[in-house]
Motif scaffolding. Structure first.
Motif, PDB file in Angstrom:
ATOM      1  N   LEU A 154      -5.258 -47.705  -2.432  1.00 15.77           N
ATOM      2  CA  LEU A 154      -4.447 -46.491  -2.320  1.00 15.77           C
ATOM      3  C   LEU A 154      -5.323 -45.244  -2.297  1.00 15.77           C
ATOM      4  CD1 LEU A 154      -1.736 -47.478  -4.955  1.00 15.77           C
ATOM      5  CD2 LEU A 154      -1.357 -47.179  -2.484  1.00 15.77           C
ATOM      6  N   THR A 155      -6.622 -45.442  -2.531  1.00 12.48           N
ATOM      7  CA  THR A 155      -7.542 -44.306  -2.622  1.00 12.48           C
ATOM      8  C   THR A 155      -8.531 -44.387  -1.469  1.00 12.48           C
ATOM      9  OG1 THR A 155      -8.703 -45.700  -4.238  1.00 12.48           O
ATOM     10  CG2 THR A 155      -7.375 -43.884  -5.098  1.00 12.48           C
ATOM     11  N   PHE A 156      -8.494 -43.388  -0.594  1.00 17.80           N
ATOM     12  CA  PHE A 156      -9.290 -43.398   0.628  1.00 17.80           C
ATOM     13  C   PHE A 156     -10.292 -42.256   0.580  1.00 17.80           C
ATOM     14  CE2 PHE A 156      -5.690 -45.962   1.453  1.00 17.80           C
ATOM     15  CZ  PHE A 156      -6.151 -46.947   2.317  1.00 17.80           C
ATOM     16  N   TRP A 157     -11.554 -42.572   0.800  1.00 20.22           N
ATOM     17  CA  TRP A 157     -12.610 -41.565   0.696  1.00 20.22           C
ATOM     18  C   TRP A 157     -12.863 -40.899   2.039  1.00 20.22           C
ATOM     19  CZ3 TRP A 157     -16.040 -44.981  -3.002  1.00 20.22           C
ATOM     20  CH2 TRP A 157     -15.390 -45.039  -4.251  1.00 20.22           C
ATOM     21  N   SER A 158     -11.886 -40.196   2.490  1.00 16.28           N
ATOM     22  CA  SER A 158     -11.915 -39.453   3.744  1.00 16.28           C
ATOM     23  C   SER A 158     -11.078 -38.198   3.509  1.00 16.28           C
ATOM     24  CB  SER A 158     -11.281 -40.272   4.869  1.00 16.28           C
ATOM     25  OG  SER A 158     -11.819 -41.580   4.882  1.00 16.28           O
ATOM     26  N   PRO A 159     -11.337 -37.092   4.186  1.00 17.73           N
ATOM     27  CA  PRO A 159     -12.265 -36.833   5.299  1.00 17.73           C
ATOM     28  C   PRO A 159     -13.649 -36.332   4.867  1.00 17.73           C
ATOM     29  CG  PRO A 159     -10.902 -34.903   4.971  1.00 17.73           C
ATOM     30  CD  PRO A 159     -10.473 -35.924   3.931  1.00 17.73           C
ATOM     31  N   ASN A 160     -14.530 -36.280   5.858  1.00 16.03           N
ATOM     32  CA  ASN A 160     -15.862 -35.700   5.714  1.00 16.03           C
ATOM     33  C   ASN A 160     -15.780 -34.259   6.243  1.00 16.03           C
ATOM     34  OD1 ASN A 160     -18.520 -34.860   6.143  1.00 16.03           O
ATOM     35  ND2 ASN A 160     -19.205 -36.819   6.988  1.00 16.03           N
ATOM     36  N   LYS A 207       1.193 -40.246  -1.341  1.00 15.29           N
ATOM     37  CA  LYS A 207       1.385 -41.402  -0.444  1.00 15.29           C
ATOM     38  C   LYS A 207       0.116 -42.260  -0.518  1.00 15.29           C
ATOM     39  CE  LYS A 207       2.765 -42.234   4.385  1.00 15.29           C
ATOM     40  NZ  LYS A 207       2.802 -41.522   5.699  1.00 15.29           N
ATOM     41  N   VAL A 208      -1.015 -41.687  -0.146  1.00 13.16           N
ATOM     42  CA  VAL A 208      -2.309 -42.257  -0.534  1.00 13.16           C
ATOM     43  C   VAL A 208      -3.139 -41.073  -1.027  1.00 13.16           C
ATOM     44  CG1 VAL A 208      -2.205 -44.108   1.208  1.00 13.16           C
ATOM     45  CG2 VAL A 208      -3.487 -42.002   1.711  1.00 13.16           C
ATOM     46  N   ALA A 209      -4.236 -41.342  -1.724  1.00 13.49           N
ATOM     47  CA  ALA A 209      -5.096 -40.268  -2.219  1.00 13.49           C
ATOM     48  C   ALA A 209      -6.269 -40.083  -1.265  1.00 13.49           C
ATOM     49  CB  ALA A 209      -5.593 -40.594  -3.622  1.00 13.49           C
ATOM     50  N   ALA A 210      -6.467 -38.847  -0.784  1.00 11.04           N
ATOM     51  CA  ALA A 210      -7.597 -38.540   0.092  1.00 11.04           C
ATOM     52  C   ALA A 210      -8.775 -38.065  -0.755  1.00 11.04           C
ATOM     53  CB  ALA A 210      -7.193 -37.465   1.099  1.00 11.04           C
ATOM     54  N   CYS A 211      -9.914 -37.864  -0.102  1.00 13.86           N
ATOM     55  CA  CYS A 211     -11.115 -37.431  -0.820  1.00 13.86           C
ATOM     56  C   CYS A 211     -11.976 -36.612   0.140  1.00 13.86           C
ATOM     57  CB  CYS A 211     -11.892 -38.653  -1.302  1.00 13.86           C
ATOM     58  SG  CYS A 211     -13.509 -38.272  -1.994  1.00 13.86           S
ATOM     59  N   CYS A 212     -12.297 -35.386  -0.222  1.00 10.28           N
ATOM     60  CA  CYS A 212     -13.149 -34.572   0.642  1.00 10.28           C
ATOM     61  C   CYS A 212     -14.603 -34.733   0.212  1.00 10.28           C
ATOM     62  CB  CYS A 212     -12.703 -33.110   0.592  1.00 10.28           C
ATOM     63  SG  CYS A 212     -11.133 -32.898   1.463  1.00 10.28           S
ATOM     64  N   LYS A 213     -15.447 -35.002   1.195  1.00 12.87           N
ATOM     65  CA  LYS A 213     -16.836 -35.314   0.901  1.00 12.87           C
ATOM     66  C   LYS A 213     -17.722 -34.661   1.953  1.00 12.87           C
ATOM     67  CE  LYS A 213     -16.739 -39.668   3.504  1.00 12.87           C
ATOM     68  NZ  LYS A 213     -16.525 -41.116   3.429  1.00 12.87           N
ATOM     69  N   HIS A 214     -19.051 -34.549   1.785  1.00 11.18           N
ATOM     70  CA  HIS A 214     -19.828 -34.910   0.599  1.00 11.18           C
ATOM     71  C   HIS A 214     -20.266 -33.601   0.004  1.00 11.18           C
ATOM     72  CE1 HIS A 214     -20.159 -37.807   3.878  1.00 11.18           C
ATOM     73  NE2 HIS A 214     -20.140 -38.746   2.968  1.00 11.18           N
ATOM     74  N   VAL A 257      -6.106 -31.769  -2.338  1.00  8.23           N
ATOM     75  CA  VAL A 257      -6.710 -33.095  -2.239  1.00  8.23           C
ATOM     76  C   VAL A 257      -6.845 -33.704  -3.633  1.00  8.23           C
ATOM     77  CG1 VAL A 257      -9.179 -32.441  -2.399  1.00  8.23           C
ATOM     78  CG2 VAL A 257      -8.487 -34.401  -0.997  1.00  8.23           C
ATOM     79  N   ALA A 258      -6.714 -35.036  -3.703  1.00  9.12           N
ATOM     80  CA  ALA A 258      -6.740 -35.726  -4.994  1.00  9.12           C
ATOM     81  C   ALA A 258      -8.154 -36.082  -5.436  1.00  9.12           C
ATOM     82  CB  ALA A 258      -5.896 -36.998  -4.917  1.00  9.12           C
ATOM     83  N   SER A 259      -9.144 -35.817  -4.600  1.00  9.65           N
ATOM     84  CA  SER A 259     -10.502 -36.192  -4.992  1.00  9.65           C
ATOM     85  C   SER A 259     -11.550 -35.436  -4.184  1.00  9.65           C
ATOM     86  CB  SER A 259     -10.701 -37.694  -4.782  1.00  9.65           C
ATOM     87  OG  SER A 259     -12.037 -38.053  -5.046  1.00  9.65           O
ATOM     88  N   VAL A 260     -12.695 -35.229  -4.822  1.00 13.39           N
ATOM     89  CA  VAL A 260     -13.867 -34.694  -4.135  1.00 13.39           C
ATOM     90  C   VAL A 260     -15.031 -35.618  -4.463  1.00 13.39           C
ATOM     91  CG1 VAL A 260     -15.492 -32.750  -3.998  1.00 13.39           C
ATOM     92  CG2 VAL A 260     -13.040 -32.299  -4.235  1.00 13.39           C
ATOM     93  N   MET A 261     -15.871 -35.871  -3.464  1.00 15.75           N
ATOM     94  CA  MET A 261     -17.037 -36.734  -3.685  1.00 15.75           C
ATOM     95  C   MET A 261     -18.309 -35.905  -3.677  1.00 15.75           C
ATOM     96  SD  MET A 261     -18.497 -39.818  -1.305  1.00 15.75           S
ATOM     97  CE  MET A 261     -17.244 -40.972  -1.773  1.00 15.75           C
TER      98      MET A 261
END
Ligand SMILES: *[C@@H]1O[C@H](CO)[C@@H](O)[C@H](O)[C@H]1NC(C)=O
Ligand SMILES: *[C@@H]1O[C@H](CO)[C@@H](O)[C@H](O)[C@H]1NC(C)=O
Ligand SMILES: *[C@@H]1O[C@H](CO)[C@@H](O)[C@H](O)[C@H]1NC(C)=O
Ligand SMILES: *[C@@H]1O[C@H](CO)[C@@H](O)[C@H](O)[C@H]1NC(C)=O
Length: 768
Positions: A154-160, A207-214, A257-261
């Motif tokens: 459910l946790t997707f490490w996108s977008p860049n 719905k799903v958790a996104a992640c902005c990186k890097h 966004v639900a996450s930052v990398m």
């Protein structure tokens, strides 16, 4: 992303083509609080959906031992069977479609493929914010469908959202380009599409958790022996705040966004994953992230092992967690966190905070609400992946992004009835996997350029080179084919063998004998010669731009699974091209004075350093940011824009007395009513209907080393031939016109601004 170990494995796999599809398809989603398995779970507070989220998270953390908490600080999280919590794999990817990169997602006979959209750099070229969001929605629908049958997390490490700062960067393809505003709009738009749940009472539900990186100032992979694991990005505060940080800020503030990398590299001598100012200070403190901060894969290990930033592994674990890191991609925190606590380097309460952020995210995803098939999106399944609508959107996205860079009168579009035979030549003319770039999945199906073109006319195909490196071209054979055809399409460019994660380019020329092949074919071709460049980064194609025999040039990025159909749509005029370059194409000579390691955006004449991107570089370009033609012509007329703006100042402001004030701080009270209107009448003066992006740029007064020009807003519209419409911008002086000073503060410069739209210029004076 991609841990070092996995990277090597991934590379081997790509040599052996596709990894074999897993047949052990489990059809069960992974979730906690499963009453069917254990009726007792209803008595756990963390399983009780009528409690508030904070109370549920606190209840869960209270029940865990230190050892158990640490299980939830790494991507392959452990199970706590006594509480009915199964293993959860945090690492999934969905950069432009659900991907098989990362152990959280796999394909099986149940779901053999997912819709593969164009690589991000091409989608960004569409300059269409609603498209960014719509793609995100489709990707999260397919992701949820795969989760429901146990194939995805459910946790997707996108977008860049790193800025595409240097044309050589192997990962520039993954990003939305070089402009902070476009990158911000892309990032927040795609994140909203991935995350937003429509019509749920709980607005923070995901719905799903996104992640902005890097995060942050990353964008170098491996250039002349300097790699991302050792690179110290030396960045001025000014560049940080007006170039590198805005997309991340927009992800968090506008996109929620639900996450930052955090990244591998150091910024000004500190590893980003160990920097409390960058993590706890900025992301959580200033931007108020609601979610978790994750390290790039093995980042913590990298700053201990490769950068020797701390003396012991325990100190590295303590540094990262104290700085604000919640989750480690890799196993390092799993191994060293307990010892760090034991050694007194870290308090257990700090760990509680970290795992609480992780649990709260899973809770927003419904992970602790029992069977997901009885929840929103619970009915999604394999039938919702690769639907005809989703695949049409992949084709539509590619059409909207493709950029027409050159078009001599009478060249494109080709008439499918007048052309009896079409020569299709080039190493990328009949490729499949090349079209989906990296961070790919298995697509639903492919339409290659050759297949796309052959659907409309008879074709004669010749690869021309055995691969994109093109050590020896089949020049004579290619000339024969082109000389006998009514028109010639050359599909050239590169692929992941020459630009990829872990591999930056060293020059900007088309590789090997590609230029020779193009030039020789053009000499003898009977009809129009259309050069199609498939790539992430730009090229010095001056030789083709200035060659009259080459009648058209198209850049198609890596156009996704339906790329070949979209290319044909543009070439035959079924779609009127509307993409614009999201990055500058430099001449090869640009690289002379630009070490990739130099992070400065602004020119430094004393070193002959020319600066980077259209915002700062004033030298020659091959093509520039925003370039892109249509089969129609559009005209702009300014209908409304103020000639003078007055910015309010307090009675006792120092600038009331002094005459050498050149800028004013942006503070909230002063910015309240600082927006003004710019209205333009846009007319399609051509016959063909089509879409058109209105790009509004501003040149601020030249104080604080401000950009020579920057994008203030953009709007994509669609217009029938010979028709017109009004395009309205609201420009906020503080947000949109301000510049960042040497100390990183946003200020409003006083004096003359020039607004530009196409060839139109409007001068505006800002006074106090
Ligand atoms: C769930 O929480 C609510 C609110 O505190 C409480 O009334 C209810 O009894 C709880 N349910 C269970 C099964 O404990
Ligand atoms: C995780 O699951 C395995 C296998 O079911 C079990 O042996 C182990 O004790 C569990 N670990 C925890 C911490 O519950
Ligand atoms: C923007 O993309 C959407 C698809 O999400 C499409 O319907 C719309 O027509 C596009 N806008 C323009 C102006 O092309
Ligand atoms: C083009 O590529 C497709 C897909 O890989 C393949 O089936 C087809 O045989 C190729 N066509 C030619 C003419 O090589």
């Amino acid at each position: 992303m991609i841990s070092k170990v996995v990277f090597v494995v991934g590379f081997l796999i790509s040599l052996h083509c596709f990894p074999s599809i897993s047949v052990r398809a489990s059809a069960q989603p992974v979730f906690a609080c499963d009453t069917a398995r254990d009726p007792n779970v209803v008595h756990y507070g963390f399983c009780n959906a009528s409690l508030g989220r904070d109370a549920r998270v606190a209840d869960l953390v209270r029940r865990l031992t230190l050892q158990e908490k640490i299980l939830f600080m790494v991507n392959s999280a452990g199970n706590v069977s006594r509480l009915g919590i199964p293993r959860y794999e945090w690492w999934s990817e969905a950069l432009h479609g659900v991907s098989y990169i990362g152990p959280g997602t796999r394909f099986s006979s149940l779901v053999p493929g997912a819709t593969s959209f164009p690589q991000v750099i091409l989608t960004a070229a569409s300059f269409n914010v609603s498209l960014f969001e719509t793609i995100g929605k489709v990707v999260s629908t397919e992701a949820r469908a795969m989760y429901n049958v146990g194939l995805a997390g459910l946790t997707f490490w996108s977008p860049n959202v790193n800025i595409f700062r240097d044309p050589r960067w192997g990962r520039g393809q993954e990003t939305p380009g070089e402009d902070p505003l476009l990158s911000s709009k892309y990032g927040s738009g795609y994140v909203r599409g991935l995350q937003q749940v429509d019509g749920h009472a709980d607005a923070s539900r995901l719905k799903v958790a996104a992640c902005c990186k890097h995060y942050t100032a990353y964008d170098l992979d491996n250039w002349k022996g300097v790699d991302r694991y050792h690179f110290n990005a030396v960045v001025t505060q000014q560049d940080m705040d007006d170039t590198f940080q805005p997309p991340f800020k927009s992800c968090v503030v506008d996109g929620n966004v639900a996450s930052v990398m955090c990244s591998y590299n150091q910024v000004n001598g500190k590893p980003t994953c160990a920097d409390p100012d960058l993590l706890a200070g900025v992301i959580r403190g200033q931007w108020k992230l609601n979610g978790y901060i994750v390290s790039d894969c093995d980042s913590v290990e990298v700053f201990y092992d490769d950068q020797h930033y701390t003396k012991s592994p325990e100190a590295a674990a303590a540094k990262a967690i104290s700085a604000g890191l919640d989750l480690n991609c890799g196993s390092f925190l799993g191994q060293h966190t307990a010892a760090a606590v034991k050694a007194g380097l870290l308090k257990e309460s700090t760990i509680d905070n970290a795992v609480s952020n992780n649990f709260a995210t899973l809770m927003r995803l419904g992970f602790f609400d029992g069977d997901p098939r009885k929840q929103p999106y619970g009915k999604l399944g394999p039938k919702d992946v690769c639907t005809p609508e989703h695949q049409d959107l992949a084709r539509e996205a590619a059409r909207q992004g493709i950029v027409l860079l050159k078009n001599r009168a009478g060249s494109l579009p080709l008439s499918p009835t007048a052309i009896k035979t079409l020569a299709v030549i080039g190493p990328n003319a009949n490729v499949t996997k090349t079209m989906i770039g990296n961070y790919e999945g298995f697509p639903c199906k492919y339409t290659t350029p050759l297949q796309g073109l052959t659907a409309s006319v008879a074709t004669k195909y010749l690869p021309g080179c055995s691969n994109v490196a093109c050590a020896t071209a089949q020049v004579n054979e290619a000339k024969k084919v082109a000389a006998s055809a009514d028109a010639t399409v050359l599909v050239m460019g590169i692929d992941q063998s020459l630009e990829r994660e872990g591999f930056d380019r060293v020059d900007l020329l088309l590789p090997g004998q590609q230029p020779l092949l193009i030039t020789e074919v053009a000499k003898v071709a009977k009809g129009p010669v259309i050069l199609v460049i498939m790539s992430g980064g730009g090229f010095d194609v001056s030789f083709a731009k200035s060659n009259n025999k080459i009648s058209s040039i198209l850049w198609v990025g890596y156009p996704g699974e339906a790329g070949g159909a979209a290319i044909a749509d543009v070439i035959f005029g079924y779609y009127n091209p509307s993409g614009r370059l999201p990055m500058t194409w430099y001449p090869q000579s640009y690289l002379q004075n630009v070490p990739m390691t130099d992070m400065n955006m602004r020119p430094d004449p004393s070193k002959g350093y020319p600066g980077r991107t259209y915002r700062f570089y004033t030298g020659k370009t091959v093509y520039t940011f925003g370039d892109g033609l249509s089969y129609s012509k559009f005209s702009h007329k300014l209908v409304k824009a103020p000639p003078i703006l007055v910015f309010p100042l307090d009675e006792d402001h120092i600038c009331r007395q002094s005459s050498d004030c050149d800028s004013i701080e942006t503070i909230e009270r002063r910015c309240e009513n600082s927006a003004f209107d710019v209205h333009l009448r846009v007319r399609n003066v051509g016959r063909h209907g089509g879409s058109h992006t209105v790009l509004l740029f501003a040149t601020p007064p030249s104080v604080h080393n401000s950009p020579r020009k920057h994008l203030v807003g953009f709007e994509k519209i669609s217009l029938r031939g010979k028709s017109e419409t009004m395009v309205r911008f609201k420009v906020d002086v503080c947000k949109d016109l301000s510049v960042v000073d040497e100390l990183g503060s946003r200020r409003v410069a006083l004096g003359q601004y020039v607004l530009h739209v196409g060839n139109l210029k409007h001068t505006l004076s800002l006074r106090i």
